[in-house]
Design a protein around this motif. Structure first.
Motif, PDB file in Angstrom:
ATOM      1  N   PHE A  34      22.203  67.745  43.556  1.00  0.00           N
ATOM      2  CA  PHE A  34      20.953  68.458  43.828  1.00  0.00           C
ATOM      3  C   PHE A  34      21.239  69.355  45.027  1.00  0.00           C
ATOM      4  CE2 PHE A  34      16.129  67.772  44.828  1.00  0.00           C
ATOM      5  CZ  PHE A  34      15.958  69.143  44.840  1.00  0.00           C
ATOM      6  N   ALA A 163      10.987  69.593  33.748  1.00  0.00           N
ATOM      7  CA  ALA A 163      11.840  68.431  34.010  1.00  0.00           C
ATOM      8  C   ALA A 163      11.817  67.352  32.926  1.00  0.00           C
ATOM      9  CB  ALA A 163      11.454  67.810  35.349  1.00  0.00           C
ATOM     10  N   GLN A 166      14.441  66.563  30.363  1.00  0.00           N
ATOM     11  CA  GLN A 166      15.747  66.251  30.921  1.00  0.00           C
ATOM     12  C   GLN A 166      16.769  67.354  30.659  1.00  0.00           C
ATOM     13  OE1 GLN A 166      16.934  62.219  30.160  1.00  0.00           O
ATOM     14  NE2 GLN A 166      14.827  61.565  29.954  1.00  0.00           N
ATOM     15  N   LEU A 170      18.247  72.021  36.386  1.00  0.00           N
ATOM     16  CA  LEU A 170      16.882  72.384  36.770  1.00  0.00           C
ATOM     17  C   LEU A 170      16.957  73.439  37.870  1.00  0.00           C
ATOM     18  CD1 LEU A 170      13.794  71.763  36.638  1.00  0.00           C
ATOM     19  CD2 LEU A 170      14.180  70.096  38.455  1.00  0.00           C
ATOM     20  N   THR A 191       8.971  66.916  43.149  1.00  0.00           N
ATOM     21  CA  THR A 191      10.291  67.414  42.783  1.00  0.00           C
ATOM     22  C   THR A 191      11.340  66.327  42.997  1.00  0.00           C
ATOM     23  OG1 THR A 191       9.612  69.606  43.508  1.00  0.00           O
ATOM     24  CG2 THR A 191      11.957  69.244  43.199  1.00  0.00           C
ATOM     25  N   LYS A 192      11.257  65.697  44.159  1.00  0.00           N
ATOM     26  CA  LYS A 192      12.202  64.621  44.500  1.00  0.00           C
ATOM     27  C   LYS A 192      12.121  63.509  43.454  1.00  0.00           C
ATOM     28  CE  LYS A 192      13.101  62.011  48.823  1.00  0.00           C
ATOM     29  NZ  LYS A 192      14.032  61.091  48.357  1.00  0.00           N
ATOM     30  N   VAL A 195      13.520  64.622  39.981  1.00  0.00           N
ATOM     31  CA  VAL A 195      14.970  64.745  39.953  1.00  0.00           C
ATOM     32  C   VAL A 195      15.603  63.356  39.920  1.00  0.00           C
ATOM     33  CG1 VAL A 195      16.979  65.491  41.261  1.00  0.00           C
ATOM     34  CG2 VAL A 195      15.013  67.000  41.056  1.00  0.00           C
ATOM     35  N   GLU A 196      15.028  62.424  40.685  1.00  0.00           N
ATOM     36  CA  GLU A 196      15.589  61.071  40.698  1.00  0.00           C
ATOM     37  C   GLU A 196      15.328  60.359  39.382  1.00  0.00           C
ATOM     38  OE1 GLU A 196      13.926  59.317  44.186  1.00  0.00           O
ATOM     39  OE2 GLU A 196      15.256  60.463  45.508  1.00  0.00           O
ATOM     40  N   LEU A 200      18.513  64.458  37.332  1.00  0.00           N
ATOM     41  CA  LEU A 200      18.785  65.850  36.995  1.00  0.00           C
ATOM     42  C   LEU A 200      19.802  66.478  37.933  1.00  0.00           C
ATOM     43  CD1 LEU A 200      15.120  67.022  36.362  1.00  0.00           C
ATOM     44  CD2 LEU A 200      16.831  66.360  34.681  1.00  0.00           C
ATOM     45  N   THR A 201      20.467  67.483  37.428  1.00  0.00           N
ATOM     46  CA  THR A 201      21.298  68.350  38.243  1.00  0.00           C
ATOM     47  C   THR A 201      20.424  69.549  38.596  1.00  0.00           C
ATOM     48  OG1 THR A 201      23.122  67.686  36.837  1.00  0.00           O
ATOM     49  CG2 THR A 201      23.498  69.557  38.325  1.00  0.00           C
ATOM     50  N   ALA A 202      20.259  69.813  39.893  1.00  0.00           N
ATOM     51  CA  ALA A 202      19.244  70.806  40.253  1.00  0.00           C
ATOM     52  C   ALA A 202      19.727  71.766  41.329  1.00  0.00           C
ATOM     53  CB  ALA A 202      17.978  70.100  40.733  1.00  0.00           C
ATOM     54  N   GLY A 216      17.918  66.606  48.291  1.00  0.00           N
ATOM     55  CA  GLY A 216      19.211  66.881  47.693  1.00  0.00           C
ATOM     56  C   GLY A 216      20.394  66.353  48.463  1.00  0.00           C
TER      57      GLY A 216
END
Ligand code: ATP
Ligand code: MG
Lengths: 263, 328
Positions: A34, A163, A166, A170, A191-192, A195-196, A200-202, A216
């Motif tokens: 991230f 998101a 998946q 992102l 967002t946090k 992503v967790e 995700l790869t962001a 991140g």
């Protein structure tokens, strides 16, 4: 996994207005990375995200997602693997469609579209669950038109839409910038979580140094089309906004001395 | 009066096509003046040549689909402005339609058409024909609403509503434009094929200015029945088409009025339908029955305030101003 290989992008090339927005940028994000991106206005952050999303074609270099070369794919094809949230809360949703219809469009993003009902009973339940995480009560307003929502609510919805399928990548471009501090904090928290939750790869562009440091595991600083400074896991955890400011100051020094050299 | 309802239902198919392009896809498609006649010309010519009326009607519809596809191709692949793309196809169709018919007018009076069974029993222009046509239109409304609710249909609607969002959600917006225009012109051509059989001839000039009638139906329908729900809106468009034909019918009873004044009248109706909301007439009518809500009219030129606030797009970018307002 995302790989940007030696990408250069100029606007209005070979004209008097030529503007080189990206200069030989290379970047690799491992699965689950991230990265937050900071940098002054015009540094090329949005351009980089647009290149990754396939909206802009790089002049040189290539973009790889999961070992597939996506450099020449049209943006809507790249979108199967990439979720985006824009700075403008109006940009990410369709105002005349309902909340559930918007989610259905996102649901089909990486699954393809046919003549099945967009909002089936099963899908509606799934959408309800997804929206519950937001704690905004949107799960009870599935049939409300999105144009009726506030900017913050629409941005939250955009985030879910980007998101919950998946995506492999992102992309978030100053997606909290248009919101009031409270809403911005909420979207940052969401967002946090997202992503967790979806691992995700962001990539997230922000002008908020604190946000860039707390979110991140990587931080990139861009300037004049280049990545000029990077922080990884441990180093990033230790860094403070003062450190980042110091880096920015250094830049100004460089610029100055460049100019004095040229003069 | 009952004949007007018959016509309103037949032209309702055309209005659905106009709704699909102008409102759903936000594409100002002028092809339909041509494709309506194409449907009529093809069906009439084939019926005279001895084809099954149903097959001839479907053939006309198919040519309409192709015409819409061509306009879409000019726009998505050729990057030609929607208005110009439509005009180019429309004007080409004029020549093509003459080629199809071989002359300017094809009478169907001695041929068997889809309406012959009704006509022979003297049931045209009675509640029986209205009932049958209403049933057919009902099926089309259901089919269209269902289609617009599928994954592809939603992608089509998103394309017209927020193209940037649609592409970010992996919608091939070019393909959606092609699909929407094809379907729309297919409906329009079908409407033309049915109308030719209803009135007993196809004529090269029958589609001229039809876009105005289509717009009038959409505007009247959605102005009288305002409700965001898609199936109500689609039904309202057909309803608007009937109201429009009734207005025309009523106007024709004025002594000095003759059918050639129809085009002028249709334009006046559209202008009136566009201006009435600004003078708050619809609002006052509606306020009596339902709770009051301000009318937002998506057809007019946007005010600078609306453009700045992001509610509307500048007028140069589309015919329908793009609205992000709750009451649009
Ligand atoms: N569509 C475009 N056409 C022409 N030039 C552009 C375009 N987009 C960006 N640029 C130029 O490219 C450079 C980089 O712009 P970019 O939008 O990537 O900056 P940014 O880092 O996102 O800045 P900000 O923090 O202001 O959003 C700028 O000099 C800008 O003027
Ligand atoms: Mg930017």
């Amino acid at each position: 996994m995302l790989e940007v290989r030696h990408v250069t992008k100029a606007f209005f090339p070979r004209t008097i207005n030529e503007k080189i927005a990206l200069r030989d940028i290379s970047l690799t994000l491992q699965s689950g990375d991230f990265a937050t991106i900071i940098g002054s206005n015009g540094a090329g952050k949005s351009t980089l995200l647009n290149v990754v999303a396939g909206r802009y074609r790089p002049d040189l270099g290539s973009v790889w997602i999961d070992d597939d070369d996506v450099t020449r794919l049209p943006d809507y094809r790249v979108a199967r693997k990439v979720g985006r949230v824009f700075q403008d809360p109006m940009a990410g949703t369709s105002p005349h469609l309902t909340i559930e219809e918007n989610l259905a469009i996102a649901w089909a993003r990486n699954r393809g579209r046919g003549l099945r009902l967009g909002v089936s009973h099963a899908r509606r339940e799934q959408f309800r669950e997804e929206l519950k995480i937001l704690e905004l009560g949107l799960e009870n307003r599935l049939t409300a038109r999105v144009g009726l929502l506030s900017g913050g609510q629409r941005q939250a919805l955009s985030l879910v839409m980007a998101a919950f399928t998946q995506p492999r990548i992102l992309l978030l471009d100053e997606h909290t910038a248009a919101l009031d501090p409270q809403r911005a904090a909420l979207i940052t928290r969401l967002t946090k979580q997202m992503v967790e939750r979806y691992e995700l790869t962001a990539m997230m562009v922000t002008h908020n140094m604190e946000q860039a440091l707390t979110l991140g595991n990587r931080l990139l600083m861009m300037h004049e089309g280049q990545i000029i400074f990077e922080l990884h896991d441990e180093a990033k955890k230790k860094a403070t906004t003062a450190d980042l400011m110091a880096e920015f100051e250094k830049l100004k020094g460089v610029q100055l001395s460049d100019r004095t050299l040229l003069a | 009066m009952i004949t007007a309802i018959d016509l309103g239902l037949i032209f309702g198919l055309m209005a659905l096509g106009v709704y699909l392009t102008f409102r759903v896809l936000d594409f100002a498609d002028l092809t339909i003046d041509g494709s309506f006649t194409t449907g009529a010309a093809t069906a009439a010519t084939l019926i005279v040549a001895g084809w099954q009326p149903m097959v001839a009607t479907l053939a006309g519809t198919a040519l309409g689909l192709v015409a819409g596809f061509i306009t879409g191709a000019l726009n998505t692949w050729g990057k030609i402005h929607p208005l110009l793309a439509g005009i180019l196809t429309q004007i080409s169709l004029y020549s093509i339609n003459l080629r199809i018919m071989g002359k300017a007018n094809v009478p169907l009076l001695r041929s068997t058409t889809l309406f012959t069974p009704l006509r022979e029993r003297g049931l045209l222009g009675t509640w029986v024909s209205v009932g049958i046509l209403a049933l057919v239109l009902g099926l089309f409304v259901i089919a269209l609403v269902w289609f617009l609710s599928t994954d592809i249909g939603l992608a089509l609607r998103a394309t017209g509503d927020n193209e940037g969002m649609a592409r970010a959600q992996s919608v091939n917006t070019g393909a959606m434009t092609l699909l929407g225009l094809s379907l729309s012109n297919g409906l329009v051509a079908l409407s033309g094929a049915l109308f030719a059989q209803y009135q007993g001839y196809a004529d090269i000039g029958m589609g001229i200015g039809l876009i105005v009638a289509g717009l009038a139906s959409v505007i009247i329908g959605t102005a009288i029945i305002t409700n965001g729900r898609i199936w109500i809106t689609v039904a309202a468009v057909v309803f608007g088409s009937i109201v429009y034909r009734l207005i025309i019918q009523a106007a024709l009873t004025i002594p000095w009025f003759d059918p050639n004044d129809m085009k002028l009248l249709s334009a006046v109706i559209v202008v009136t339908a566009l201006l009435l909301p600004r003078w708050d007439v619809f609002n006052r009518i509606r306020a009596r029955s339902r709770d009051k809500q301000s009318v937002f009219d998506p057809w007019g030129d946007p005010d600078p305030e609306e453009v700045d606030s992001g509610d509307a797009r500048p007028p140069s970018t589309g015919i329908v101003k793009k609205v992000k307002r709750a009451d649009a």
